[in-house]
Design a protein around this motif. Structure first.
Motif, PDB file in Angstrom:
ATOM      1  N   GLU A  63       0.921  -1.442   0.107  1.00 10.43           N
ATOM      2  CA  GLU A  63       0.280  -0.030  -0.218  1.00 10.43           C
ATOM      3  C   GLU A  63       1.145   1.480   0.261  1.00 10.43           C
ATOM      4  O   GLU A  63       2.067   1.392   0.514  1.00 10.43           O
ATOM      5  CB  GLU A  63      -1.384  -0.014   0.930  1.00 10.43           C
ATOM      6  N   ASN A  71     -10.854   5.651  -1.980  1.00  9.54           N
ATOM      7  CA  ASN A  71     -11.921   5.346  -1.567  1.00  9.54           C
ATOM      8  C   ASN A  71     -12.644   4.753  -0.650  1.00  9.54           C
ATOM      9  O   ASN A  71     -13.480   4.878  -0.107  1.00  9.54           O
ATOM     10  CB  ASN A  71     -12.280   4.643  -2.975  1.00  9.54           C
ATOM     11  N   THR A  72     -11.680   3.432   0.351  1.00 11.92           N
ATOM     12  CA  THR A  72     -12.235   2.817   0.938  1.00 11.92           C
ATOM     13  C   THR A  72     -12.775   3.530   2.403  1.00 11.92           C
ATOM     14  O   THR A  72     -14.202   3.534   2.855  1.00 11.92           O
ATOM     15  CB  THR A  72     -11.517   1.636   1.789  1.00 11.92           C
ATOM     16  N   THR A  76     -19.429   7.164   1.053  1.00 10.33           N
ATOM     17  CA  THR A  76     -20.393   7.543   2.111  1.00 10.33           C
ATOM     18  C   THR A  76     -21.141   6.222   3.047  1.00 10.33           C
ATOM     19  O   THR A  76     -22.006   5.773   3.299  1.00 10.33           O
ATOM     20  CB  THR A  76     -21.230   7.972   1.414  1.00 10.33           C
ATOM     21  N   ILE A  78     -22.766   3.404   1.337  1.00 12.32           N
ATOM     22  CA  ILE A  78     -23.905   3.009   1.402  1.00 12.32           C
ATOM     23  C   ILE A  78     -23.802   1.287   1.253  1.00 12.32           C
ATOM     24  O   ILE A  78     -23.185   1.259  -0.103  1.00 12.32           O
ATOM     25  CB  ILE A  78     -24.873   3.581   0.831  1.00 12.32           C
ATOM     26  N   GLY A 368     -18.364   0.421  -5.449  1.00 13.93           N
ATOM     27  CA  GLY A 368     -17.794  -0.501  -5.191  1.00 13.93           C
ATOM     28  C   GLY A 368     -17.441  -0.434  -3.722  1.00 13.93           C
ATOM     29  O   GLY A 368     -17.372  -2.444  -2.872  1.00 13.93           O
ATOM     30  N   LYS A 370     -19.792  -1.601  -1.221  1.00 16.47           N
ATOM     31  CA  LYS A 370     -20.811  -2.407  -0.528  1.00 16.47           C
ATOM     32  C   LYS A 370     -20.309  -4.042  -0.862  1.00 16.47           C
ATOM     33  O   LYS A 370     -20.887  -4.941  -0.625  1.00 16.47           O
ATOM     34  CB  LYS A 370     -21.912  -1.834  -1.560  1.00 16.47           C
TER      35      LYS A 370
END
Ligand code: FAD
Ligand code: PYC
Length: 416
Positions: A63, A71-72, A76, A78, A368, A370
């Motif tokens: 990483e 982005n993780t 938001t 959902i 992604g 979810k």
């Protein structure tokens, strides 16, 4: 170590600063059986399932920043599975099933909360599209139902269903099993569980080159913490996928866009569920800390900027204030953006590449988070066995040459 300004600066750049001994980022080994590039939720979940379900423990996640800093940790949160096509229903439903007891499996509270996700319809086109999704989902055994505006307001009492709105609400679809989870806990939970199984998690370790042998197959990577040999490489580097894959001379059908979100100052609970409106480019939920979590559509232009255009956020706030007039006087606490990789059919690419030993998991676009457990679960199978899991087989790269696209533009539910 002597106290000096230079040492203080050095320490703040040290990957292990402030971490207890057992959590320190290990020194990279000279070689691993497999390496995953990207320490977001998908990469960490992949490593966890490779170790727990396929017995591969001589593996590493590399990483470039910190765990979940992509982005993780920016989304938001959902979670829903109301996609249109059977291929997607299988993929997102696998994730949905894993969410149910993820906290228990990882022994880490990911704060999964199935409080219902409602999608608003504002015109005839929305009604037709959402009803099509409701019927398709129910045929596949996935919960989704149609609500009148009054039923929508009963489910979310602060929703404005007045006929005087610019875009009045004419109905809504509701997936009761949908909801939210705590995004960074998902990264940490998978990281801790993978690490406990022996996986090396290498932070502040940026991949700068991908090495190939004389036959063209993968032979290793160069990183900012030195070269590492491997014959199997999984790339899960949302937003940066094209740049990473370019290191192996692979071009993918991806475009990168900024996607923004913001939170209000914290208030007592007023919002019992998640409400989304693709048509007016806005959605909202309330976090357990009390902040209203508000998201926008993507910027109109491709970019690697992690901020996005201010006009997009202000447009979203106009829409939110109209839908939920009671929040009008709240102040914004913070805002941010992420870079999302978007494919032409808005479905991910999960599978082999033309380079032997190189696998990719990308193109999740705006949706992604979810999928994190399901995506990691099937990609682990792909990287560990070299062959696709039946669930990810349809999401292969060659669908862009065969034409077997999986068009989920409407189910993306976020304005593009
Ligand atoms: P990331 O978490 O981005 O992980 C990729 C990692 O790769 C990063 O940590 C990055 O540093 C690393 N990396 C990149 N290049 C290199 C390199 N050269 N070397 C080493 N490491 C590298 N989805 C939903 O389902 N629901 C939502 O509500 C939702 N809301 C969103 C809101 C916003 C504002 C944004 C931006 C996205 C949202 N998404 C949502 C999408 C979701 O966040 C992503 O699809 C998902 O988090 C991708 O996870 P990932 O692990 O693949 O990527
Ligand atoms: O895919 O549900 C989603 C989503 C919501 C906000 C961003 N993506």
């Amino acid at each position: 170590m002597r106290f000096s300004l230079l040492n203080l600066i050095r320490q703040s750049f040290d990957a292990n600063r402030g971490w207890p001994e057992q959590w320190r980022s290990p020194e990279p080994k000279a070689s691993y059986d497999a390496i995953i590039i990207g320490g977001g939720g998908h990469g960490l979940a992949t490593a966890y399932y490779m170790a727990s379900e396929h017995g591969m423990t001589n593996i590493a996640v590399v990483e470039k920043g910190w765990l979940g800093g992509g982005n993780t940790g920016r989304n938001t949160t959902i979670i829903r599975s109301n996609y249109l096509w059977e291929e997607s229903e299988a993929l997102y439903n696998r994730a949905m099933n894993l969410w149910q007891d993820l906290s228990h499996v990882l022994n880490y509270n990911v704060m999964y909360s199935p409080r219902g996700v409602m999608m608003l319809a504002h015109n005839t086109h929305d009604v037709q599209v959402f009803k099509r999704h409701v019927h398709a989902n129910r045929l596949a055994g996935i919960d989704n139902e149609w609500l009148s505006p009054e039923e929508a307001q009963a489910f979310c009492p602060i929703l404005n269903i007045s006929h005087n709105l610019r875009y009045p609400i004419v109905g809504a679809s509701l997936q009761r099993r949908g909801g939210v989870a705590r995004h960074d806990a998902v990264a940490w939970g998978y990281a801790r569980a993978a690490s406990a199984l022996g996986v090396d998690i290498l932070q502040k370790c940026e991949v700068t080159a991908i090495r190939r042998d004389a036959t063209g197959a993968i032979s290793g990577i160069d990183t900012t913490r030195g070269p590492i040999a491997t014959k199997r490489l999984g790339v899960v580097a949302a937003g940066n996928t094209s740049a990473v894959m370019q290191m192996a001379d692979v071009r993918l059908p991806l475009e990168s866009y900024p996607l923004q979100a913001l939170v209000s100052e914290p208030i007592k609970p007023i919002m019992p569920c998640v409400v989304m409106s693709n048509t007016i480019h806005a959605y909202m939920s309330q976090s357990d800390k009390g902040e209203l979590v508000i998201g926008a559509g993507t910027d109109a232009y491709t970019s690697y900027s992690q901020t996005g255009g201010l006009h997009i956020a202000t447009h979203t706030l106009d829409a939110i204030c109209e839908l939920f007039p009671t929040v009008r006087r709240l102040r914004m606490l913070r805002n941010w953006g992420g870079i999302v990789d978007v494919t032409p059919d808005r479905s991910p690419i999960i599978g082999k590449t033309p380079v032997p030993g190189l696998f990719v998991n990308c193109g999740w676009g705006t949706g992604g988070f979810k999928a994190t457990p399901g995506s990691g679960n099937v990609f682990a199978h792909q990287v560990a066995t070299g062959e696709p899991h039946p669930i990810n087989a349809p999401f292969s790269l060659d669908r862009f040459t065969t034409g077997r696209l999986i068009d989920e533009a409407a189910a993306a539910a976020v304005a593009h």
